[in-house]
Design a protein around this motif. Structure first.
Motif, PDB file in Angstrom:
ATOM      1  N   UNK A 176       9.489   0.330  -7.039  1.00 52.22           N
ATOM      2  CA  UNK A 176       9.678  -0.638  -6.522  1.00 52.22           C
ATOM      3  C   UNK A 176       8.723  -1.767  -6.575  1.00 52.22           C
ATOM      4  N   UNK A 177       9.571  -3.074  -6.064  1.00 53.07           N
ATOM      5  CA  UNK A 177       8.442  -4.309  -6.165  1.00 53.07           C
ATOM      6  C   UNK A 177       7.756  -4.250  -4.926  1.00 53.07           C
ATOM      7  N   UNK A 178       8.085  -4.882  -3.777  1.00 52.14           N
ATOM      8  CA  UNK A 178       7.392  -4.903  -2.119  1.00 52.14           C
ATOM      9  C   UNK A 178       6.230  -3.862  -1.465  1.00 52.14           C
ATOM     10  N   UNK A 179       5.706  -3.895  -1.209  1.00 49.70           N
ATOM     11  CA  UNK A 179       4.738  -3.080  -0.350  1.00 49.70           C
ATOM     12  C   UNK A 179       5.223  -3.509   1.107  1.00 49.70           C
ATOM     13  N   UNK A 180       5.408  -2.905   2.143  1.00 52.21           N
ATOM     14  CA  UNK A 180       5.494  -3.858   3.443  1.00 52.21           C
ATOM     15  C   UNK A 180       4.948  -2.531   4.232  1.00 52.21           C
ATOM     16  N   UNK A 181       3.693  -3.365   5.086  1.00 49.28           N
ATOM     17  CA  UNK A 181       3.049  -2.583   5.492  1.00 49.28           C
ATOM     18  C   UNK A 181       3.229  -3.123   6.779  1.00 49.28           C
ATOM     19  N   UNK A 182       3.106  -1.323   7.458  1.00 51.91           N
ATOM     20  CA  UNK A 182       3.359  -1.431   8.794  1.00 51.91           C
ATOM     21  C   UNK A 182       2.680  -0.959   9.718  1.00 51.91           C
ATOM     22  N   UNK A 183       2.471  -0.639  11.360  1.00 49.42           N
ATOM     23  CA  UNK A 183       2.603   0.212  12.238  1.00 49.42           C
ATOM     24  C   UNK A 183       2.310   0.137  13.611  1.00 49.42           C
ATOM     25  N   UNK A 184       3.316   1.862  13.869  1.00 49.62           N
ATOM     26  CA  UNK A 184       3.636   1.733  15.091  1.00 49.62           C
ATOM     27  C   UNK A 184       2.656   1.588  15.988  1.00 49.62           C
ATOM     28  N   UNK A 185       2.372   0.561  17.146  1.00 51.26           N
ATOM     29  CA  UNK A 185       1.534   0.619  17.913  1.00 51.26           C
ATOM     30  C   UNK A 185       1.388   1.648  18.976  1.00 51.26           C
ATOM     31  N   UNK A 186       2.204   2.468  19.378  1.00 48.32           N
ATOM     32  CA  UNK A 186       2.067   3.680  20.079  1.00 48.32           C
ATOM     33  C   UNK A 186       1.030   4.879  19.943  1.00 48.32           C
ATOM     34  N   UNK A 187       1.472   5.020  17.790  1.00 44.55           N
ATOM     35  CA  UNK A 187       0.520   5.655  17.172  1.00 44.55           C
ATOM     36  C   UNK A 187      -0.491   5.833  16.690  1.00 44.55           C
ATOM     37  N   UNK A 188      -0.562   4.248  15.969  1.00 48.21           N
ATOM     38  CA  UNK A 188      -2.171   3.602  15.655  1.00 48.21           C
ATOM     39  C   UNK A 188      -2.712   2.848  15.819  1.00 48.21           C
ATOM     40  N   UNK A 189      -3.816   2.544  15.623  1.00 46.54           N
ATOM     41  CA  UNK A 189      -5.299   1.439  16.007  1.00 46.54           C
ATOM     42  C   UNK A 189      -3.850   0.674  15.210  1.00 46.54           C
ATOM     43  N   UNK A 190      -5.193  -0.584  15.949  1.00 45.35           N
ATOM     44  CA  UNK A 190      -4.520  -2.156  15.378  1.00 45.35           C
ATOM     45  C   UNK A 190      -3.970  -2.237  13.705  1.00 45.35           C
ATOM     46  N   UNK A 191      -6.052  -1.511  13.649  1.00 38.79           N
ATOM     47  CA  UNK A 191      -5.886  -2.455  11.886  1.00 38.79           C
ATOM     48  C   UNK A 191      -5.416  -1.461  10.593  1.00 38.79           C
ATOM     49  N   UNK A 192      -4.526  -0.033  11.333  1.00 44.86           N
ATOM     50  CA  UNK A 192      -4.319   1.129  10.601  1.00 44.86           C
ATOM     51  C   UNK A 192      -2.704   0.151   9.877  1.00 44.86           C
TER      52      UNK A 192
END
Length: 71
Positions: free
Chosen positions: A17-33
């Motif tokens: 890997x050379x990239x990190x994709x940061x994400x969250x599912x707003x239905x499951x995670x708090x906005x800052x997660x």
């Protein structure tokens, strides 16, 4: 590649890997997660699109930057 080399999250890919994709599912995670997927150069666009069309993608950062606190 050592056992500690981060591997791409794309199904069946064993490339470093050379990239990190940061994400969250707003239905499951708090906005800052932030959950993360790792991507090789070949799969960065595909994984980004997959997360993006769902509204989950928050950031795409080079792995070395992420590891050194760049995000």
């Amino acid at each position: 590649m050592s056992d500690e080399t981060p591997i791409c999250s794309a199904k069946g890919c064993r490339t470093a890997a050379v990239w990190v994709l940061a994400w969250n599912n707003p239905k499951l995670h708090t906005p800052e997660r932030r959950k993360t997927w790792l991507a090789c150069e070949e799969h960065r666009e595909h994984l980004s699109t997959f997360l993006g069309v769902r509204g989950f993608l928050k950031d795409v950062v080079p792995l070395d930057e992420w590891e050194h606190g760049g995000s």
